[in-house]
Design a protein around this motif. Structure first.
Motif, PDB file in Angstrom:
ATOM      1  N   ALA A   1       0.825  -1.212   0.000  1.00 51.31           N
ATOM      2  CA  ALA A   1       0.000   0.000   0.000  1.00 51.31           C
ATOM      3  C   ALA A   1       0.862   1.267   0.000  1.00 51.31           C
ATOM      4  O   ALA A   1       0.658   2.162  -0.842  1.00 51.31           O
ATOM      5  CB  ALA A   1      -0.966   0.002   1.178  1.00 51.31           C
ATOM      6  N   PRO A   2       1.864   1.384   0.889  1.00 47.25           N
ATOM      7  CA  PRO A   2       2.721   2.573   0.841  1.00 47.25           C
ATOM      8  C   PRO A   2       3.507   2.685  -0.462  1.00 47.25           C
ATOM      9  O   PRO A   2       3.712   3.794  -0.971  1.00 47.25           O
ATOM     10  CB  PRO A   2       3.666   2.362   2.036  1.00 47.25           C
ATOM     11  CG  PRO A   2       2.931   1.454   2.956  1.00 47.25           C
ATOM     12  CD  PRO A   2       2.163   0.535   2.054  1.00 47.25           C
ATOM     13  N   ARG A   3       3.964   1.560  -0.989  1.00 44.90           N
ATOM     14  CA  ARG A   3       4.721   1.612  -2.245  1.00 44.90           C
ATOM     15  C   ARG A   3       3.855   2.137  -3.389  1.00 44.90           C
ATOM     16  O   ARG A   3       4.313   2.951  -4.207  1.00 44.90           O
ATOM     17  CB  ARG A   3       5.237   0.216  -2.597  1.00 44.90           C
ATOM     18  CG  ARG A   3       6.361  -0.278  -1.702  1.00 44.90           C
ATOM     19  CD  ARG A   3       6.705  -1.725  -2.002  1.00 44.90           C
ATOM     20  NE  ARG A   3       7.767  -2.222  -1.135  1.00 44.90           N
ATOM     21  CZ  ARG A   3       8.184  -3.472  -1.098  1.00 44.90           C
ATOM     22  NH1 ARG A   3       7.593  -4.379  -1.885  1.00 44.90           N
ATOM     23  NH2 ARG A   3       9.156  -3.836  -0.287  1.00 44.90           N
ATOM     24  N   LEU A   4       2.624   1.679  -3.447  1.00 43.54           N
ATOM     25  CA  LEU A   4       1.724   2.114  -4.516  1.00 43.54           C
ATOM     26  C   LEU A   4       1.338   3.579  -4.362  1.00 43.54           C
ATOM     27  O   LEU A   4       1.309   4.335  -5.350  1.00 43.54           O
ATOM     28  CB  LEU A   4       0.479   1.231  -4.528  1.00 43.54           C
ATOM     29  CG  LEU A   4       0.715  -0.220  -4.979  1.00 43.54           C
ATOM     30  CD1 LEU A   4      -0.488  -1.095  -4.634  1.00 43.54           C
ATOM     31  CD2 LEU A   4       1.013  -0.275  -6.481  1.00 43.54           C
ATOM     32  N   ILE A   5       1.055   4.004  -3.126  1.00 41.15           N
ATOM     33  CA  ILE A   5       0.748   5.424  -2.884  1.00 41.15           C
ATOM     34  C   ILE A   5       1.973   6.280  -3.206  1.00 41.15           C
ATOM     35  O   ILE A   5       1.861   7.354  -3.813  1.00 41.15           O
ATOM     36  CB  ILE A   5       0.311   5.637  -1.424  1.00 41.15           C
ATOM     37  CG1 ILE A   5      -1.016   4.920  -1.131  1.00 41.15           C
ATOM     38  CG2 ILE A   5       0.191   7.130  -1.108  1.00 41.15           C
ATOM     39  CD1 ILE A   5      -2.210   5.498  -1.839  1.00 41.15           C
ATOM     40  N   GLY A   6       3.149   5.798  -2.814  1.00 46.76           N
ATOM     41  CA  GLY A   6       4.377   6.524  -3.133  1.00 46.76           C
ATOM     42  C   GLY A   6       4.606   6.615  -4.630  1.00 46.76           C
ATOM     43  O   GLY A   6       5.051   7.653  -5.142  1.00 46.76           O
ATOM     44  N   GLY A   7       4.298   5.525  -5.349  1.00 44.21           N
ATOM     45  CA  GLY A   7       4.424   5.547  -6.807  1.00 44.21           C
ATOM     46  C   GLY A   7       3.511   6.578  -7.439  1.00 44.21           C
ATOM     47  O   GLY A   7       3.894   7.265  -8.397  1.00 44.21           O
ATOM     48  N   TYR A   8       2.313   6.703  -6.884  1.00 42.23           N
ATOM     49  CA  TYR A   8       1.384   7.726  -7.376  1.00 42.23           C
ATOM     50  C   TYR A   8       1.952   9.122  -7.121  1.00 42.23           C
ATOM     51  O   TYR A   8       1.862  10.003  -7.983  1.00 42.23           O
ATOM     52  CB  TYR A   8       0.031   7.567  -6.691  1.00 42.23           C
ATOM     53  CG  TYR A   8      -0.947   8.666  -6.977  1.00 42.23           C
ATOM     54  CD1 TYR A   8      -1.347   8.944  -8.285  1.00 42.23           C
ATOM     55  CD2 TYR A   8      -1.478   9.444  -5.954  1.00 42.23           C
ATOM     56  CE1 TYR A   8      -2.237   9.970  -8.565  1.00 42.23           C
ATOM     57  CE2 TYR A   8      -2.376  10.464  -6.223  1.00 42.23           C
ATOM     58  CZ  TYR A   8      -2.749  10.725  -7.521  1.00 42.23           C
ATOM     59  OH  TYR A   8      -3.637  11.741  -7.781  1.00 42.23           O
ATOM     60  N   GLY A   9       2.565   9.317  -5.949  1.00 42.83           N
ATOM     61  CA  GLY A   9       3.172  10.609  -5.641  1.00 42.83           C
ATOM     62  C   GLY A   9       4.293  10.953  -6.610  1.00 42.83           C
ATOM     63  O   GLY A   9       4.393  12.101  -7.090  1.00 42.83           O
ATOM     64  N   VAL A  10       5.131   9.972  -6.929  1.00 44.88           N
ATOM     65  CA  VAL A  10       6.211  10.198  -7.897  1.00 44.88           C
ATOM     66  C   VAL A  10       5.636  10.553  -9.265  1.00 44.88           C
ATOM     67  O   VAL A  10       6.161  11.420  -9.976  1.00 44.88           O
ATOM     68  CB  VAL A  10       7.110   8.944  -7.998  1.00 44.88           C
ATOM     69  CG1 VAL A  10       8.101   9.075  -9.145  1.00 44.88           C
ATOM     70  CG2 VAL A  10       7.855   8.722  -6.682  1.00 44.88           C
ATOM     71  N   SER A  11       4.536   9.913  -9.637  1.00 46.43           N
ATOM     72  CA  SER A  11       3.922  10.198 -10.942  1.00 46.43           C
ATOM     73  C   SER A  11       3.394  11.628 -11.016  1.00 46.43           C
ATOM     74  O   SER A  11       3.429  12.246 -12.083  1.00 46.43           O
ATOM     75  CB  SER A  11       2.787   9.201 -11.227  1.00 46.43           C
ATOM     76  OG  SER A  11       1.599   9.542 -10.535  1.00 46.43           O
ATOM     77  N   LEU A  12       2.898  12.145  -9.889  1.00 49.82           N
ATOM     78  CA  LEU A  12       2.431  13.532  -9.872  1.00 49.82           C
ATOM     79  C   LEU A  12       3.591  14.497 -10.127  1.00 49.82           C
ATOM     80  O   LEU A  12       3.444  15.486 -10.863  1.00 49.82           O
ATOM     81  CB  LEU A  12       1.780  13.853  -8.520  1.00 49.82           C
ATOM     82  CG  LEU A  12       0.402  13.234  -8.265  1.00 49.82           C
ATOM     83  CD1 LEU A  12      -0.025  13.476  -6.818  1.00 49.82           C
ATOM     84  CD2 LEU A  12      -0.636  13.802  -9.222  1.00 49.82           C
ATOM     85  N   ILE A  13       4.736  14.201  -9.525  1.00 49.40           N
ATOM     86  CA  ILE A  13       5.914  15.043  -9.753  1.00 49.40           C
ATOM     87  C   ILE A  13       6.338  14.964 -11.217  1.00 49.40           C
ATOM     88  O   ILE A  13       6.635  15.984 -11.852  1.00 49.40           O
ATOM     89  CB  ILE A  13       7.060  14.612  -8.819  1.00 49.40           C
ATOM     90  CG1 ILE A  13       6.675  14.891  -7.366  1.00 49.40           C
ATOM     91  CG2 ILE A  13       8.356  15.345  -9.184  1.00 49.40           C
ATOM     92  CD1 ILE A  13       7.665  14.363  -6.349  1.00 49.40           C
ATOM     93  N   ALA A  14       6.357  13.735 -11.760  1.00 43.88           N
ATOM     94  CA  ALA A  14       6.721  13.561 -13.172  1.00 43.88           C
ATOM     95  C   ALA A  14       5.741  14.288 -14.087  1.00 43.88           C
ATOM     96  O   ALA A  14       6.139  14.910 -15.080  1.00 43.88           O
ATOM     97  CB  ALA A  14       6.762  12.068 -13.507  1.00 43.88           C
ATOM     98  N   ALA A  15       4.446  14.236 -13.742  1.00 48.70           N
ATOM     99  CA  ALA A  15       3.432  14.914 -14.554  1.00 48.70           C
ATOM    100  C   ALA A  15       3.604  16.425 -14.515  1.00 48.70           C
ATOM    101  O   ALA A  15       3.255  17.118 -15.473  1.00 48.70           O
ATOM    102  CB  ALA A  15       2.038  14.528 -14.066  1.00 48.70           C
ATOM    103  N   GLY A  16       4.131  16.929 -13.401  1.00 47.47           N
ATOM    104  CA  GLY A  16       4.400  18.360 -13.307  1.00 47.47           C
ATOM    105  C   GLY A  16       5.611  18.774 -14.123  1.00 47.47           C
ATOM    106  O   GLY A  16       5.627  19.848 -14.741  1.00 47.47           O
TER     107      GLY A  16
END
Length: 228
Positions: free
Chosen positions: A100-115
């Motif tokens: 669960a933390p890994r997947l949430i963290g992956g989503y957070g990284v994707s937001l940075i990449a999308a920015g």
């Protein structure tokens, strides 16, 4: 005497530095989703030429005020990663404690990449852009890839956390997490298949509001349990 010991134990738990750090990290999860949504909605209604039935929120990263949405992506992403760290600390062991933390963290990284990788302008936005889909640049492809990976992580996190809630006997949380995962996944597929159709954009916007609320609710739930 018993009452005094209980008060002392409670005070010690409240003042425990590790608990304070965990709660602070989880608090970012309460803020991240609503912050992204609030800033985006303000932009939707104040940016000249933006039409939510034609333009995806990601296109707000273009134009003179594009830096606002880019910053929104970056800050929300960093907060989501902080939430993932807090989630790992509070879950300890058991179902979903690692993934669960890994997947949430992956989503957070994707937001940075999308920015960092802007969606391309098009369909007349920003003002002065030719009407039409336009060409897709390398950073436009990167933006789409970041979104696909991040949304997949978030959908998977809904089901992983549903399994955790079920193991804890929290049936309502488990079912609501599954529903959010299904709705968000379906809206993402609809957005992909809809090729920019108004219904798909509006449905996905509604799903973003839903999943952002879910993330905040999960963060509140774990925040309350952080000292137990």
């Amino acid at each position: 005497m018993t009452e005094q010991m209980t008060t002392t134990t409670s005070a010690a738990t409240t003042c425990d530095p590790a608990v304070r750090v965990t709660k602070s990290l989880l608090a970012y999860g309460v803020i991240a989703g609503p912050l992204y949504v609030a800033v985006s909605l303000i932009e939707v209604f104040t940016r000249a030429g933006f039409d939510p039935t034609r333009h995806a929120w990601s296109m707000l990263s273009n134009g003179d005020r594009g830096w606002v949405h880019i910053t929104n992506f970056l800050v929300s992403g960093l907060m989501t990663i902080a939430f993932a760290v807090g989630l790992r600390r509070v879950l300890g062991t058991g179902a979903g404690a690692r993934w669960a933390p890994r997947l949430i963290g992956g989503y957070g990284v994707s937001l940075i990449a999308a920015g960092l990788l802007r969606a391309d302008p098009g369909l007349g936005f920003p003002v002065g852009t030719p009407d039409g889909p336009g060409t897709i640049s390398w950073h436009g492809y990167g933006h789409f890839a970041a979104g696909a990976i991040g949304f997949s992580c978030l959908i998977a996190a809904c089901f992983v956390l549903a399994r955790r809630f079920a193991a804890e006997g929290a049936a309502g949380w488990a079912w609501s997490s599954r529903v959010v995962g299904v709705v968000f996944g379906a809206s993402f597929l609809g957005l992909t298949a809809g090729a920019g159709a108004s219904w798909s954009l509006l449905a996905f916007t509604g799903a973003v509001l839903l999943v952002s609320g879910w993330q905040a609710a999960v963060a509140v739930n774990r925040y309350r349990r952080a000292s137990h």
